[in-house]
Design a protein around this motif. Structure first.
Motif, PDB file in Angstrom:
ATOM      1  N   THR A  19      -5.412  -5.545  -5.102  1.00  0.00           N
ATOM      2  CA  THR A  19      -4.861  -5.404  -3.759  1.00  0.00           C
ATOM      3  C   THR A  19      -4.164  -4.054  -3.607  1.00  0.00           C
ATOM      4  OG1 THR A  19      -4.564  -7.794  -3.624  1.00  0.00           O
ATOM      5  CG2 THR A  19      -3.340  -6.478  -2.050  1.00  0.00           C
ATOM      6  N   THR A  22      -6.697  -1.279  -3.389  1.00  0.00           N
ATOM      7  CA  THR A  22      -7.342  -1.340  -2.074  1.00  0.00           C
ATOM      8  C   THR A  22      -6.472  -0.677  -1.013  1.00  0.00           C
ATOM      9  OG1 THR A  22      -8.444  -3.399  -2.688  1.00  0.00           O
ATOM     10  CG2 THR A  22      -8.322  -2.890  -0.341  1.00  0.00           C
ATOM     11  N   ILE A  23      -5.182  -0.976  -1.029  1.00  0.00           N
ATOM     12  CA  ILE A  23      -4.255  -0.383  -0.065  1.00  0.00           C
ATOM     13  C   ILE A  23      -4.208   1.135  -0.242  1.00  0.00           C
ATOM     14  CG2 ILE A  23      -1.821  -0.215   0.587  1.00  0.00           C
ATOM     15  CD1 ILE A  23      -1.602  -3.198  -0.167  1.00  0.00           C
ATOM     16  N   THR A  36      -5.930  -2.100   7.549  1.00  0.00           N
ATOM     17  CA  THR A  36      -5.404  -2.185   6.183  1.00  0.00           C
ATOM     18  C   THR A  36      -4.843  -3.564   5.907  1.00  0.00           C
ATOM     19  OG1 THR A  36      -4.880   0.176   6.185  1.00  0.00           O
ATOM     20  CG2 THR A  36      -3.754  -1.183   4.552  1.00  0.00           C
ATOM     21  N   GLU A  37      -4.093  -4.111   6.851  1.00  0.00           N
ATOM     22  CA  GLU A  37      -3.530  -5.448   6.676  1.00  0.00           C
ATOM     23  C   GLU A  37      -4.619  -6.503   6.586  1.00  0.00           C
ATOM     24  OE1 GLU A  37      -0.652  -6.257   9.704  1.00  0.00           O
ATOM     25  OE2 GLU A  37       0.520  -4.488   9.211  1.00  0.00           O
ATOM     26  N   THR A  40      -6.386  -6.146   3.166  1.00  0.00           N
ATOM     27  CA  THR A  40      -5.478  -6.621   2.121  1.00  0.00           C
ATOM     28  C   THR A  40      -5.423  -8.140   2.105  1.00  0.00           C
ATOM     29  OG1 THR A  40      -4.149  -4.621   2.318  1.00  0.00           O
ATOM     30  CG2 THR A  40      -3.118  -6.505   1.262  1.00  0.00           C
ATOM     31  N   SER A  44      -6.750 -10.439  -1.069  1.00  0.00           N
ATOM     32  CA  SER A  44      -5.822 -11.407  -1.669  1.00  0.00           C
ATOM     33  C   SER A  44      -6.372 -12.821  -1.570  1.00  0.00           C
ATOM     34  CB  SER A  44      -4.465 -11.333  -0.982  1.00  0.00           C
ATOM     35  OG  SER A  44      -3.901 -10.060  -1.156  1.00  0.00           O
TER      36      SER A  44
END
Length: 65
Positions: A19, A22-23, A36-37, A40, A44
């Motif tokens: 995670t 990835t961010i 992005t959120e 993510t 997850s």
């Protein structure tokens, strides 16, 4: 030394690391915050689902013994 890939790939530390990477990659490419959120959350969720499936499989396998 033999590596237990099943436990490694489903560990919370590994899921957190994936995670985080990835961010970081999304930030490098200037992806907007909402995307992005979402990405993510998806990474997850997939990691947690995989951990649950492997954990339940382990419990089921040991229940029969």
């Amino acid at each position: 030394m033999k590596i237990d890939w099943k436990n490694k790939l489903t560990s919370r530390k590994f899921i957190s690391a994936v995670t985080g990477v990835t961010i970081a990659v999304l930030a490098i490419f200037n992806v907007d915050n909402l995307t992005t959120e979402k990405v993510t959350a998806l990474v997850s969720a997939i990691g947690l689902l995989a951990a649950y499936i492997v954990g339940e499989g382990y419990v089921d396998a040991n229940r029969d013994k």
